[in-house]
Design a protein around this motif. Structure first.
Motif, PDB file in Angstrom:
ATOM      1  N   ILE A  96       0.834  -1.200   0.000  1.00 18.11           N
ATOM      2  CA  ILE A  96       0.000   0.000   0.000  1.00 18.11           C
ATOM      3  C   ILE A  96       0.874   1.258   0.000  1.00 18.11           C
ATOM      4  O   ILE A  96       1.617   1.526   0.944  1.00 18.11           O
ATOM      5  CB  ILE A  96      -0.951   0.001   1.210  1.00 18.11           C
ATOM      6  N   CYS A  97       0.808   1.985  -1.090  1.00 20.83           N
ATOM      7  CA  CYS A  97       1.381   3.330  -1.247  1.00 20.83           C
ATOM      8  C   CYS A  97       2.843   3.433  -0.823  1.00 20.83           C
ATOM      9  O   CYS A  97       3.729   2.875  -1.444  1.00 20.83           O
ATOM     10  CB  CYS A  97       0.517   4.331  -0.486  1.00 20.83           C
ATOM     11  N   TYR A  98       3.086   4.153   0.280  1.00 19.74           N
ATOM     12  CA  TYR A  98       4.429   4.501   0.756  1.00 19.74           C
ATOM     13  C   TYR A  98       5.271   3.267   1.054  1.00 19.74           C
ATOM     14  O   TYR A  98       6.499   3.331   1.026  1.00 19.74           O
ATOM     15  CB  TYR A  98       4.255   5.352   2.015  1.00 19.74           C
ATOM     16  N   GLU A  99       4.627   2.130   1.306  1.00 24.66           N
ATOM     17  CA  GLU A  99       5.371   0.903   1.593  1.00 24.66           C
ATOM     18  C   GLU A  99       6.274   0.509   0.434  1.00 24.66           C
ATOM     19  O   GLU A  99       7.302  -0.145   0.635  1.00 24.66           O
ATOM     20  CB  GLU A  99       4.398  -0.240   1.895  1.00 24.66           C
ATOM     21  N   SER A 100       5.916   0.897  -0.783  1.00 33.11           N
ATOM     22  CA  SER A 100       6.684   0.481  -1.954  1.00 33.11           C
ATOM     23  C   SER A 100       8.040   1.164  -2.051  1.00 33.11           C
ATOM     24  O   SER A 100       8.854   0.822  -2.916  1.00 33.11           O
ATOM     25  CB  SER A 100       5.886   0.753  -3.235  1.00 33.11           C
ATOM     26  N   VAL A 101       8.318   2.132  -1.171  1.00 29.29           N
ATOM     27  CA  VAL A 101       9.618   2.810  -1.173  1.00 29.29           C
ATOM     28  C   VAL A 101      10.644   2.044  -0.336  1.00 29.29           C
ATOM     29  O   VAL A 101      11.835   2.311  -0.408  1.00 29.29           O
ATOM     30  CB  VAL A 101       9.459   4.254  -0.639  1.00 29.29           C
ATOM     31  N   TYR A 102      10.204   1.038   0.415  1.00 25.73           N
ATOM     32  CA  TYR A 102      11.049   0.348   1.391  1.00 25.73           C
ATOM     33  C   TYR A 102      11.441  -1.038   0.870  1.00 25.73           C
ATOM     34  O   TYR A 102      10.633  -1.957   0.842  1.00 25.73           O
ATOM     35  CB  TYR A 102      10.313   0.210   2.720  1.00 25.73           C
ATOM     36  N   GLY A 103      12.707  -1.179   0.493  1.00 28.80           N
ATOM     37  CA  GLY A 103      13.169  -2.416  -0.122  1.00 28.80           C
ATOM     38  C   GLY A 103      13.070  -3.633   0.775  1.00 28.80           C
ATOM     39  O   GLY A 103      12.413  -4.619   0.438  1.00 28.80           O
ATOM     40  N   GLU A 104      13.744  -3.609   1.917  1.00 33.40           N
ATOM     41  CA  GLU A 104      13.738  -4.766   2.805  1.00 33.40           C
ATOM     42  C   GLU A 104      12.336  -5.042   3.329  1.00 33.40           C
ATOM     43  O   GLU A 104      11.951  -6.202   3.507  1.00 33.40           O
ATOM     44  CB  GLU A 104      14.704  -4.549   3.967  1.00 33.40           C
ATOM     45  N   PHE A 105      11.563  -4.017   3.566  1.00 39.95           N
ATOM     46  CA  PHE A 105      10.183  -4.181   4.016  1.00 39.95           C
ATOM     47  C   PHE A 105       9.386  -5.003   3.006  1.00 39.95           C
ATOM     48  O   PHE A 105       8.652  -5.929   3.375  1.00 39.95           O
ATOM     49  CB  PHE A 105       9.547  -2.805   4.211  1.00 39.95           C
ATOM     50  N   VAL A 106       9.522  -4.692   1.723  1.00 35.76           N
ATOM     51  CA  VAL A 106       8.779  -5.401   0.687  1.00 35.76           C
ATOM     52  C   VAL A 106       9.229  -6.852   0.578  1.00 35.76           C
ATOM     53  O   VAL A 106       8.426  -7.736   0.255  1.00 35.76           O
ATOM     54  CB  VAL A 106       8.905  -4.668  -0.663  1.00 35.76           C
ATOM     55  N   THR A 107      10.490  -7.132   0.878  1.00 32.24           N
ATOM     56  CA  THR A 107      10.936  -8.534   0.828  1.00 32.24           C
ATOM     57  C   THR A 107      10.185  -9.390   1.839  1.00 32.24           C
ATOM     58  O   THR A 107      10.096 -10.609   1.673  1.00 32.24           O
ATOM     59  CB  THR A 107      12.448  -8.659   1.092  1.00 32.24           C
ATOM     60  N   GLY A 108       9.625  -8.780   2.880  1.00 33.29           N
ATOM     61  CA  GLY A 108       8.840  -9.530   3.855  1.00 33.29           C
ATOM     62  C   GLY A 108       7.626 -10.192   3.230  1.00 33.29           C
ATOM     63  O   GLY A 108       7.239 -11.303   3.615  1.00 33.29           O
ATOM     64  N   TYR A 109       7.011  -9.522   2.271  1.00 35.11           N
ATOM     65  CA  TYR A 109       5.894 -10.135   1.546  1.00 35.11           C
ATOM     66  C   TYR A 109       6.357 -11.378   0.791  1.00 35.11           C
ATOM     67  O   TYR A 109       5.665 -12.403   0.770  1.00 35.11           O
ATOM     68  CB  TYR A 109       5.318  -9.143   0.535  1.00 35.11           C
ATOM     69  N   VAL A 110       7.519 -11.254   0.148  1.00 40.07           N
ATOM     70  CA  VAL A 110       8.029 -12.366  -0.668  1.00 40.07           C
ATOM     71  C   VAL A 110       8.444 -13.531   0.220  1.00 40.07           C
ATOM     72  O   VAL A 110       8.197 -14.693  -0.104  1.00 40.07           O
ATOM     73  CB  VAL A 110       9.194 -11.887  -1.555  1.00 40.07           C
ATOM     74  N   ARG A 111       9.060 -13.233   1.360  1.00 44.31           N
ATOM     75  CA  ARG A 111       9.420 -14.312   2.287  1.00 44.31           C
ATOM     76  C   ARG A 111       8.170 -15.035   2.805  1.00 44.31           C
ATOM     77  O   ARG A 111       8.246 -16.210   3.180  1.00 44.31           O
ATOM     78  CB  ARG A 111      10.242 -13.762   3.458  1.00 44.31           C
ATOM     79  N   ASN A 112       7.051 -14.331   2.810  1.00 41.79           N
ATOM     80  CA  ASN A 112       5.789 -14.961   3.219  1.00 41.79           C
ATOM     81  C   ASN A 112       5.049 -15.596   2.040  1.00 41.79           C
ATOM     82  O   ASN A 112       3.881 -15.963   2.172  1.00 41.79           O
ATOM     83  CB  ASN A 112       4.892 -13.943   3.919  1.00 41.79           C
ATOM     84  N   GLY A 113       5.734 -15.695   0.904  1.00 41.81           N
ATOM     85  CA  GLY A 113       5.192 -16.464  -0.207  1.00 41.81           C
ATOM     86  C   GLY A 113       4.659 -15.685  -1.384  1.00 41.81           C
ATOM     87  O   GLY A 113       4.161 -16.291  -2.341  1.00 41.81           O
ATOM     88  N   ALA A 114       4.732 -14.345  -1.376  1.00 43.39           N
ATOM     89  CA  ALA A 114       4.160 -13.562  -2.471  1.00 43.39           C
ATOM     90  C   ALA A 114       4.893 -13.827  -3.783  1.00 43.39           C
ATOM     91  O   ALA A 114       6.121 -13.764  -3.842  1.00 43.39           O
ATOM     92  CB  ALA A 114       4.206 -12.075  -2.139  1.00 43.39           C
ATOM     93  N   ASN A 115       4.136 -14.082  -4.826  1.00 37.94           N
ATOM     94  CA  ASN A 115       4.679 -14.288  -6.170  1.00 37.94           C
ATOM     95  C   ASN A 115       4.477 -13.070  -7.059  1.00 37.94           C
ATOM     96  O   ASN A 115       5.102 -12.955  -8.122  1.00 37.94           O
ATOM     97  CB  ASN A 115       4.003 -15.490  -6.833  1.00 37.94           C
ATOM     98  N   ILE A 116       3.586 -12.186  -6.646  1.00 31.33           N
ATOM     99  CA  ILE A 116       3.273 -10.960  -7.385  1.00 31.33           C
ATOM    100  C   ILE A 116       3.170  -9.822  -6.373  1.00 31.33           C
ATOM    101  O   ILE A 116       2.674 -10.017  -5.263  1.00 31.33           O
ATOM    102  CB  ILE A 116       1.926 -11.078  -8.128  1.00 31.33           C
ATOM    103  N   LEU A 117       3.620  -8.627  -6.763  1.00 35.49           N
ATOM    104  CA  LEU A 117       3.457  -7.441  -5.931  1.00 35.49           C
ATOM    105  C   LEU A 117       2.347  -6.578  -6.534  1.00 35.49           C
ATOM    106  O   LEU A 117       2.426  -6.197  -7.705  1.00 35.49           O
ATOM    107  CB  LEU A 117       4.755  -6.633  -5.858  1.00 35.49           C
ATOM    108  N   ALA A 118       1.319  -6.306  -5.758  1.00 37.39           N
ATOM    109  CA  ALA A 118       0.256  -5.395  -6.177  1.00 37.39           C
ATOM    110  C   ALA A 118       0.407  -4.102  -5.379  1.00 37.39           C
ATOM    111  O   ALA A 118       0.208  -4.095  -4.164  1.00 37.39           O
ATOM    112  CB  ALA A 118      -1.113  -6.012  -5.936  1.00 37.39           C
ATOM    113  N   ILE A 119       0.798  -3.027  -6.045  1.00 37.68           N
ATOM    114  CA  ILE A 119       0.966  -1.736  -5.378  1.00 37.68           C
ATOM    115  C   ILE A 119      -0.313  -0.927  -5.552  1.00 37.68           C
ATOM    116  O   ILE A 119      -0.766  -0.675  -6.672  1.00 37.68           O
ATOM    117  CB  ILE A 119       2.179  -0.965  -5.949  1.00 37.68           C
TER     118      ILE A 119
END
Length: 531
Positions: free
Chosen positions: A405-428
């Motif tokens: 959601i919005c401002y979260e997309s500016v944070y690299g390591e933060f976004v990797t948390g989604y991927v570590r939890n299994g995300a295959n696609i990023l929806a911003i």
């Protein structure tokens, strides 16, 4: 005057190297004039007020950079813009002062190493503290040139920060030595070193760019761009009216094969939002369910604002908003995934915009300035967050989507948390309308390309007024919908399951830098200064 012009040069070079209008090669020399000023002030023993002089000149450099690249903040809130520009410039200038204090007591090599690692620590701080503002972290500068930085899948943006500083430091040292000796070979050697340091990573990246292939799996996705003015339209329209608009836009693009439909953030926010505990029984939920009834494969990712009321003091949180002695309300900037299942999946935004969605350091600042929150045309209130990154399972697929959601997309390591939890696609899901048609929304889109490279995930980006886009795992803009235009985009986007080194390791460059900077600082100040 010489020092003033050199400080001015650093500020202009930094600004002219910044996306989306700049050319980032300028950043490889941008700090050299200011480093020369710092060294010249240090060497002039008779000069008075050295610290204040260096601070003023450094502040000038960083103010120019901050103002030129982020002055668009004023279109959302003039106070917020002034605070961000003035305070960020202050913090950056303070780094130069700390570096100067170390440089007086140790060798040039150690002091410059300290400067590099201290700057990286500062950028890491800006990713984590309550006044978080990582917009000008140096590694973001290459976002318009994804072919240069495919190796971000190993380093993240801190690799770019380190890259910029290493080139600046090598050239700065060479110039100092040349001014002392006038030997041409010093400049030639430095030119060869920096050319190799710039060109080799780019060459490796280009090879990776053209040889990288995503996995064969794809899904059909649609992103919506309703183009609702948040200041005059959004909070005056009912949720039903907005929901009807979203469905009208979607029906022009979705098919029976469409797996994912994405809306902007908080697109449903009538009367402070939707009651969270009763969402399953709300008109908004039933409207969405009725829409997807004819699309059994569809997963509808909806941005909305929730609220949760409390009358018991035992239930209140630090982020709860008090309305009277008996009523507290939690607000959430949320995403809900709705499909043929009975229960929606919900995620609450966790990286909040300072002063708009959170009040930093309340216990210290609230007694001083009162309950100050910036008004961006909507609910002016603290938002409540969640601690974990949610990855939603897409119905009728084996894949998961990350609701970024919005401002979260500016944070690299933060976004990797989604991927570590299994995300295959990023929806911003974002709303960049607050800043108007300025560099703000363009930079925000550009930074999203870095997240695609770091995680090797496709991005489906829905922005209220634009720019909505599909981004490939290589950071390519596959499709875009221009700013201030209403419509939808549809694409078959790659779905990856592999995990990059950066997703696994995170901001390890910053963590290593913390140890180095602390070690150099302690060594320098716990021994006698050099004569």
């Amino acid at each position: 005057m010489k020092h003033f012009l050199l400080a001015l040069a650093t500020g202009l070079l930094l600004a002219l190297g910044w996306p989306t209008f700049g050319f980032p090669v300028l950043l490889f020399v941008a700090f050299i004039p200011l480093l020369y000023v710092a060294n010249d002030i240090k060497e002039h023993k008779s000069l008075k007020y050295k610290g204040w002089r260096l601070f003023g000149l450094s502040y000038l450099s960083f103010f120019i950079w901050n103002y030129i690249t982020t002055n668009w903040l004023q279109y959302a809130d003039i106070f917020g813009a002034c605070f961000a520009i003035l305070v960020n410039s202050l913090l950056m200038a303070s780094i130069i002062l700390i570096y100067q204090a170390v440089a007086k007591r140790t060798s040039i090599n150690k002091s410059l190493c300290f400067l590099i690692t201290l700057w990286i620590c500062f950028e890491k701080l800006h990713l984590g503290w309550e006044f978080s503002w990582p917009w000008l972290n140096l590694g973001n500068a290459f976002s318009e040139h994804p072919k240069w930085i495919q190796w971000y899948e190993y380093t993240g943006t801190f690799g770019g920060t380190l890259w910029i500083w290493l080139v600046n430091v090598i050239l700065f040292k060479a110039l100092l030595n040349f001014f002392k000796t006038s030997e041409q070979r010093i400049l030639k050697r430095a030119a060869m070193q920096t050319t190799a340091l710039i060109c080799i990573p780019i060459a490796i990246s280009i090879v990776r760019y053209y040889t990288y292939t995503p996995e064969d799996n794809t899904i059909e996705a649609v992103v919506l761009q309703p183009n609702i003015d948040p200041y005059s339209q959004k909070y005056n329209a009912t949720n039903k009216q907005v929901g009807n608009l979203l469905q009208k836009l979607a029906e022009k693009s979705i098919t029976a094969k469409t797996n994912l439909l994405v809306t902007p953030e908080t697109v449903l926010a009538e009367n402070y939002g939707v009651d969270l505990p009763s969402f399953n029984k709300s008109p908004e939920f039933f409207q969405a369910k009725a829409f997807i009834y004819n699309y059994p494969n569809l997963n509808y990712l909806l941005g909305l604002q929730f609220y949760d009321k409390h009358t018991n003091k035992a239930d209140i949180l630090p982020t709860s908003n008090q309305y009277n002695d008996h009523l507290w309300v939690d607000y959430f900037n949320s995403a809900a995934l709705i499909n043929s299942d009975k229960t929606p999946l919900i995620y609450h935004k966790s990286k909040l915009v300072v002063g708009v969605e959170n009040f930093p350091y309340q216990s210290i600042l609230k007694p001083l300035i009162g309950d100050a929150m910036l008004d961006l045309g909507g609910t002016v209130a603290m938002k409540t967050t969640q601690t974990e990154r949610s990855a939603f399972i897409l119905k009728n697929t084996n894949y998961k989507v990350a609701p970024v959601i919005c401002y979260e997309s500016v944070y690299g390591e933060f976004v990797t948390g989604y991927v570590r939890n299994g995300a295959n696609i990023l929806a911003i899901m974002t709303n960049d309308a607050w800043w108007g048609n300025t560099q703000g929304h363009k930079q925000h889109l550009s930074y999203a390309r870095l997240r695609a490279i770091e995680t090797r995930r496709s991005i489906a980006r829905s922005a209220n007024t634009g720019i909505s886009a599909f981004i490939s795992p290589k950071g390519e803009l596959l499709q875009t919908l221009e700013y201030n235009k209403q419509g939808a985009l549809k694409a078959n986007i790659p779905v990856n399951t592999n995990t990059t080194f950066y997703v696994t390791a995170g901001d390890y460059i910053a963590r290593i830098s913390m140890f180095i900077a602390l070690g150099l600082f302690l060594i320098t100040f716990f021994r006698r200064a050099r004569e």
